[in-house]
Scaffold this active site. Structure first.
Site, short mmCIF file in Angstrom:
data_model
loop_
_atom_site.label_atom_id
_atom_site.label_comp_id
_atom_site.label_asym_id
_atom_site.label_seq_id
_atom_site.Cartn_x
_atom_site.Cartn_y
_atom_site.Cartn_z
N LYS A 1 46.74 54.36 63.10
CA LYS A 1 48.23 55.04 64.12
C LYS A 1 48.57 56.11 63.45
O LYS A 1 47.18 57.19 61.98
CB LYS A 1 49.53 54.17 63.81
CG LYS A 1 49.18 53.51 64.09
CD LYS A 1 49.04 53.23 65.92
CE LYS A 1 48.60 51.13 66.61
NZ LYS A 1 48.86 50.09 66.48
C1 LIG Z 1 49.05 48.22 66.64
C2 LIG Z 1 50.22 47.80 67.43
C3 LIG Z 1 51.11 47.24 67.16
C4 LIG Z 1 50.77 46.51 65.90
O1 LIG Z 1 51.39 46.71 64.46
P1 LIG Z 1 50.95 46.11 63.61
O2 LIG Z 1 52.16 47.54 62.72
O3 LIG Z 1 49.54 46.71 63.10
O4 LIG Z 1 52.34 44.97 63.16
C5 LIG Z 1 51.46 46.93 68.15
N1 LIG Z 1 51.67 47.04 69.60
C6 LIG Z 1 51.01 47.87 69.85
C7 LIG Z 1 51.03 48.60 71.18
C8 LIG Z 1 50.11 48.71 68.33
O5 LIG Z 1 48.84 50.29 69.42
#
Ligand SMILES: *Cc1c(COP(=O)(O)O)cnc(C)c1O
Length: 390
Positions: free
Chosen positions: A188
Site C-alpha cells: 500500500k
Molecule cells: C488491501 C485492501 C484491503 C485489506 O487491507 P489489509 O490491511 O490487508 O487488511 C481492503 N480493501 C482493499 C480495497 C484493499 O486493497
C-alpha cells in the site's frame, strides 16, 4: 526480441524503507516494549493530525478496521451492506462475518468507483451502511454518496485502503465519512508490513472500536500497556485481537513522515504513464475527476479489446516475459465462487464490472520508479499492442 528487453526486471511494486524506519524499529526493539505502546500512540496522534480526524485507532489490518467499523454500527443478522463488486475480498467478507449480507454494486465505467445510480437502485429498508472503495486511490464522489446515505439515515464506511493521502474537494479522505479505514499492507502507499488505521469524528464509535480491538476489555485495560499499568480489567463485550504492535507503528511513523514525498513520486510516474497513453488507441486510462486529489496507489490500464487480437491474460504473459510485473485489481467479487454459489450472482448482474474485468491490467507504480523504467513499461505495452493489432 532484443536482449535488453529480456534482461529488464521491473517489479509490480517496491516498498521503500528508509533509515528512519530502521532506526525507529531498532529503538523499539531495544526499548523492550514490542506490543501496543508509545509508538502506537504517537502514530495514531500523527496520523489523525495528517488527515484532520478527531480520532485515529491503529489496528493490525484494514480488514480488522472494516470489521470493527461495521460492528460499532451494530450491523448484524438481517442487515444489508452495499459494497462495490470491484474490490478486494476484505470489503465484503467482514459483512458476512457479522451475519449480514453484502449487496454488490456495479461501478462507474469511467472511474471504476462505486456507481451512484446502482446504489440508489439497490438501497432498501434493510440497508444499514454503504462501503465505498476509493478505487486505485481516486476518491469516490463523496457528495453524492453522503447525500444518499443521509436520505436513508445510514452511515458511510469508507474502504480507503488505496486512498492515503487523497482528498475530495480539498478534504482529506479520513475526515469525511462516519468511519474511514486505511491499510498499511506491504504494497500500500505507506506500509507497516501489516497494519491499518481507523479514523472517525465520533467519540462513541471511537470508544467502541478501540475497546473491541482488544477483546472488548474496559477502556482502562489499555493502561496495561504502560508502566503504571494495573492487572485489573473488565470484559465488557466479546471483542477481537486487532491491536497494532509498536514494532509496526515504528515503521508506520517513518513511512508517514515520507508520505508526501512518496505521493509526489507516484503522482509524477502516473502522469507520465497517462501522457504516454493519451493518444494511443489500444489503451485507455481511467478518468480523473475534477474534485478528486488522487493517491495514485494503482496504475490501471484498460485494453481496447475491439482493436486487439490478444486477450488480457496473454497480454500479461507477454508483459511478464519482458520483465514487467503486473497485477489485476480485481476479479470482481460476483465472479468468485462464494458470491455465485452462496449469493446467486452471475456475470450479467453487474455488467460494467464484468466487462471491464476482461480489459484491466495494473502496471508497476511506486515512488522510486525512474522515468527510464516508466518509459520501458510504456514502450513494452505499446509494442505488445502494436504486434497484436487487428
Ligand atoms: C488491501 C485492501 C484491503 C485489506 O487491507 P489489509 O490491511 O490487508 O487488511 C481492503 N480493501 C482493499 C480495497 C484493499 O486493497
Amino acid at each position: 526480441m532484443s536482449t535488453e528487453q529480456t534482461t529488464r526486471n521491473i517489479p509490480f511494486f517496491k516498498a521503500i524503507i528508509g533509515e528512519e524506519e530502521i532506526q525507529s524499529v531498532v529503538e523499539t526493539l531495544n526499548s523492550g516494549w514490542l506490543t501496543s505502546g508509545p509508538k502506537v500512540k504517537q502514530f495514531e496522534t500523527e496520523f489523525a493530525n495528517f488527515v484532520g480526524a478527531k480520532h485515529a485507532i491503529a489496528v493490525n489490518s484494514a480488514t480488522a478496521a472494516l470489521h470493527l467499523a461495521l460492528e460499532a454500527h451494530g450491523i448484524g443478522r438481517g442487515d444489508k451492506v452495499l459494497v462495490p463488486t470491484l474490490t478486494f475480498a476484505a470489503t465484503a467478507e467482514v459483512v458476512i462475518h457479522l451475519g449480514a449480507t453484502p449487496v454488490l454494486v456495479d461501478i462507474n465505467p469511467a472511474t471504476f468507483n462505486i456507481c451512484a445510480e446502482d446504489i440508489r437502485a439497490k438501497i432498501c429498508a434493510d440497508t444499514k451502511a454503504i462501503m465505498p472503495v476509493h478505487y486505485a486511490g481516486q476518491p469516490c464522489n463523496m457528495d453524492v454518496i453522503q447525500d444518499i446515505a443521509r436520505e436513508h439515515d445510514i452511515p458511510v464506511i469508507e474502504d480507503a485502503a488505496h486512498a492515503f493521502p487523497a482528498q475530495w474537494k480539498g478534504n482529506m479522505i479520513g475526515s469525511i465519512g462516519q468511519v474511514t479505514c486505511f491499510s498499511f499492507y506491504a504494497n500500500k502507499t505507506i506500509t507497516t508490513g501489516e497494519g491499518g488505521m481507523i479514523t472517525t469524528e465520533n467519540d462513541e464509535l471511537a470508544a467502541r472500536m478501540k475497546q473491541m480491538s482488544l477483546h472488548g476489555l474496559s477502556r482502562d485495560a489499555w493502561n496495561r500497556f504502560s508502566a503504571k499499568g494495573s492487572w485489573r480489567y473488565e470484559i465488557q463485550a466479546p471483542g477481537y485481537k486487532y491491536n497494532m504492535p509498536d514494532v509496526a507503528a515504528a515503521i508506520g511513523l517513518g513511512q508517514l513522515h515520507q508520505a508526501d514525498k512518496f505521493h509526489s513520486g507516484r503522482k509524477s510516474a502516473a502522469l507520465r504513464y497517462i501522457e504516454a497513453f493519451k493518444d494511443f488507441d489500444f489503451i485507455e486510462t481511467l478518468t480523473i475527476e475534477k474534485h478528486a486529489s488522487h493517491a495514485w496507489h494503482l496504475m490501471v490500464i484498460k485494453l481496447n479489446l475491439i482493436k486487439l487480437n490478444i486477450d488480457r491474460s496473454d497480454f500479461i504473459v507477454e508483459l511478464n516475459e519482458a520483465g514487467v510485473g503486473t497485477s489485476v485489481h480485481y476479479t470482481p467479487l460476483h465472479l468468485h465462487p462464494l458470491y455465485q454459489n452462496e449469493y446467486g450472482y452471475s456475470p450479467a448482474d453487474l455488467p460494467v464490472a464484468s466487462r471491464v474485468f476482461e480489459q484491466i491490467i495494473s502496471l508497476p507504480l511506486y515512488p522510486s520508479m525512474s522515468t527510464d523504467e516508466i518509459d520501458y513499461v510504456v514502450a513494452t505495452v505499446k509494442r505488445i499492442a502494436n504486434d497484436n493489432a487487428k
